[in-house]
Design an enzyme around this catalytic site. Structure first.
Site, PDB file in Angstrom:
ATOM      1  N   HIS A  57     -63.506 -31.104  72.274  1.00  0.00           N
ATOM      2  CA  HIS A  57     -63.700 -31.634  73.618  1.00  0.00           C
ATOM      3  C   HIS A  57     -63.358 -30.545  74.633  1.00  0.00           C
ATOM      4  O   HIS A  57     -62.846 -29.477  74.268  1.00  0.00           O
ATOM      5  CB  HIS A  57     -62.827 -32.881  73.846  1.00  0.00           C
ATOM      6  CG  HIS A  57     -61.368 -32.636  73.618  1.00  0.00           C
ATOM      7  ND1 HIS A  57     -60.653 -33.234  72.606  1.00  0.00           N
ATOM      8  CD2 HIS A  57     -60.503 -31.829  74.262  1.00  0.00           C
ATOM      9  CE1 HIS A  57     -59.406 -32.809  72.650  1.00  0.00           C
ATOM     10  NE2 HIS A  57     -59.288 -31.954  73.647  1.00  0.00           N
TER      11      HIS A  57
HETATM   12  C1  T46 Z   1     -56.278 -31.091  73.523  1.00  0.00           C
HETATM   13  C2  T46 Z   1     -55.887 -30.707  72.137  1.00  0.00           C
HETATM   14  C3  T46 Z   1     -55.359 -29.315  72.059  1.00  0.00           C
HETATM   15  C4  T46 Z   1     -52.073 -39.880  74.224  1.00  0.00           C
HETATM   16  O1  T46 Z   1     -51.893 -41.113  74.270  1.00  0.00           O
HETATM   17  N1  T46 Z   1     -51.424 -39.066  75.097  1.00  0.00           N
HETATM   18  C5  T46 Z   1     -51.570 -37.707  75.065  1.00  0.00           C
HETATM   19  O2  T46 Z   1     -50.940 -36.999  75.879  1.00  0.00           O
HETATM   20  C6  T46 Z   1     -52.435 -37.130  74.087  1.00  0.00           C
HETATM   21  C7  T46 Z   1     -52.630 -35.621  74.025  1.00  0.00           C
HETATM   22  C8  T46 Z   1     -53.080 -37.960  73.222  1.00  0.00           C
HETATM   23  N2  T46 Z   1     -52.889 -39.320  73.284  1.00  0.00           N
HETATM   24  C9  T46 Z   1     -53.584 -40.184  72.324  1.00  0.00           C
HETATM   25  C10 T46 Z   1     -55.091 -40.297  72.515  1.00  0.00           C
HETATM   26  C11 T46 Z   1     -55.589 -40.522  71.109  1.00  0.00           C
HETATM   27  O3  T46 Z   1     -55.548 -41.907  70.823  1.00  0.00           O
HETATM   28  O4  T46 Z   1     -53.391 -39.621  71.024  1.00  0.00           O
HETATM   29  C12 T46 Z   1     -54.549 -39.818  70.232  1.00  0.00           C
HETATM   30  C13 T46 Z   1     -55.046 -38.489  69.675  1.00  0.00           C
HETATM   31  O5  T46 Z   1     -55.541 -37.695  70.753  1.00  0.00           O
HETATM   32  P1  T46 Z   1     -56.792 -36.693  70.564  1.00  0.00           P
HETATM   33  O6  T46 Z   1     -57.778 -37.281  69.659  1.00  0.00           O
HETATM   34  O7  T46 Z   1     -57.264 -36.287  71.921  1.00  0.00           O
HETATM   35  O8  T46 Z   1     -56.042 -35.463  69.832  1.00  0.00           O
HETATM   36  P2  T46 Z   1     -56.594 -33.994  69.573  1.00  0.00           P
HETATM   37  O9  T46 Z   1     -55.632 -33.335  68.665  1.00  0.00           O
HETATM   38  O10 T46 Z   1     -58.016 -34.003  69.166  1.00  0.00           O
HETATM   39  O11 T46 Z   1     -56.536 -33.257  71.015  1.00  0.00           O
HETATM   40  C14 T46 Z   1     -55.289 -32.999  71.624  1.00  0.00           C
HETATM   41  C15 T46 Z   1     -55.321 -33.365  73.124  1.00  0.00           C
HETATM   42  O12 T46 Z   1     -55.677 -34.733  73.278  1.00  0.00           O
HETATM   43  C16 T46 Z   1     -56.293 -32.523  73.879  1.00  0.00           C
HETATM   44  O13 T46 Z   1     -56.104 -32.699  75.280  1.00  0.00           O
HETATM   45  O14 T46 Z   1     -56.710 -30.268  74.303  1.00  0.00           O
HETATM   46  O15 T46 Z   1     -54.967 -31.616  71.505  1.00  0.00           O
END
Ligand code: T46
Length: 142
Positions: A57
């Site tokens: 993303h």
């Molecule tokens: C990024 C990369 C490097 C939250 O509730 N609060 C938060 O601050 C974050 C980061 C995530 N979440 C929840 C949202 C999803 O349900 O945690 C779950 C996993 O998040 P996501 O699928 O976005 O995780 P990654 O590892 O794909 O991405 C993360 C960050 O979200 C993103 O901003 O740049 O790490």
């Protein structure tokens, strides 16, 4: 680390502070090593699946610095024109990720821990999760 060929990102190297004692101390302060006010810190750990792929993303407003504070992983950066893979394996070396930068993380080593300093509070609407939409936003911005 090779220099970055991709726009909207940069290398951030924290000064490793060593004295006569065991251990190294690395400091990140806003507007010093980190080019924004830090409103959120999160970390990703327990990465046991070698096939895991995270990220995929870009962000609209949120800016971030990502560190690998234990182990290693590969970060792929894509500004919509150029792509580059960066291998992160040094706790004091971070990558600044500005807005409109598609990124993903993979090839996590055992015990890998990612630490992220973010400029904004969590906002699901800040994510661009569709690659074609990302390309359009980048194209329209130029
Ligand atoms: C990024 C990369 C490097 C939250 O509730 N609060 C938060 O601050 C974050 C980061 C995530 N979440 C929840 C949202 C999803 O349900 O945690 C779950 C996993 O998040 P996501 O699928 O976005 O995780 P990654 O590892 O794909 O991405 C993360 C960050 O979200 C993103 O901003 O740049 O790490």
């Amino acid at each position: 680390m090779k220099s970055l060929q991709v726009n909207n990102c940069g290398i951030i190297e924290l000064n490793p502070l060593k004295d006569g004692r065991d251990g190294v101390l690395a400091v990140a302060e806003c507007y010093k090593q980190i080019p924004f006010e830090i409103r959120r810190v999160y970390y990703i750990y327990n990465l046991n699946d070698t096939e895991a792929l995270r990220g995929m993303h870009a962000h609209k407003h949120n800016r971030q610095v990502i560190f690998c504070i234990n182990g290693s992983f590969t970060l792929t950066l894509d500004d919509g024109v150029r792509q580059q893979e960066v291998f992160l394996d040094r706790p004091n070396l971070g990558i600044y990720m500005d807005v409109r930068l598609w990124h993903s993380m993979r090839d996590f080593s055992q015990n890998c821990i990612l630490l992220v300093l973010a400029s904004d509070l969590y906002d699901a609407d800040d994510y661009i999760r569709d690659y074609n939409e990302f390309k359009k936003i980048v194209h329209d911005f130029v």
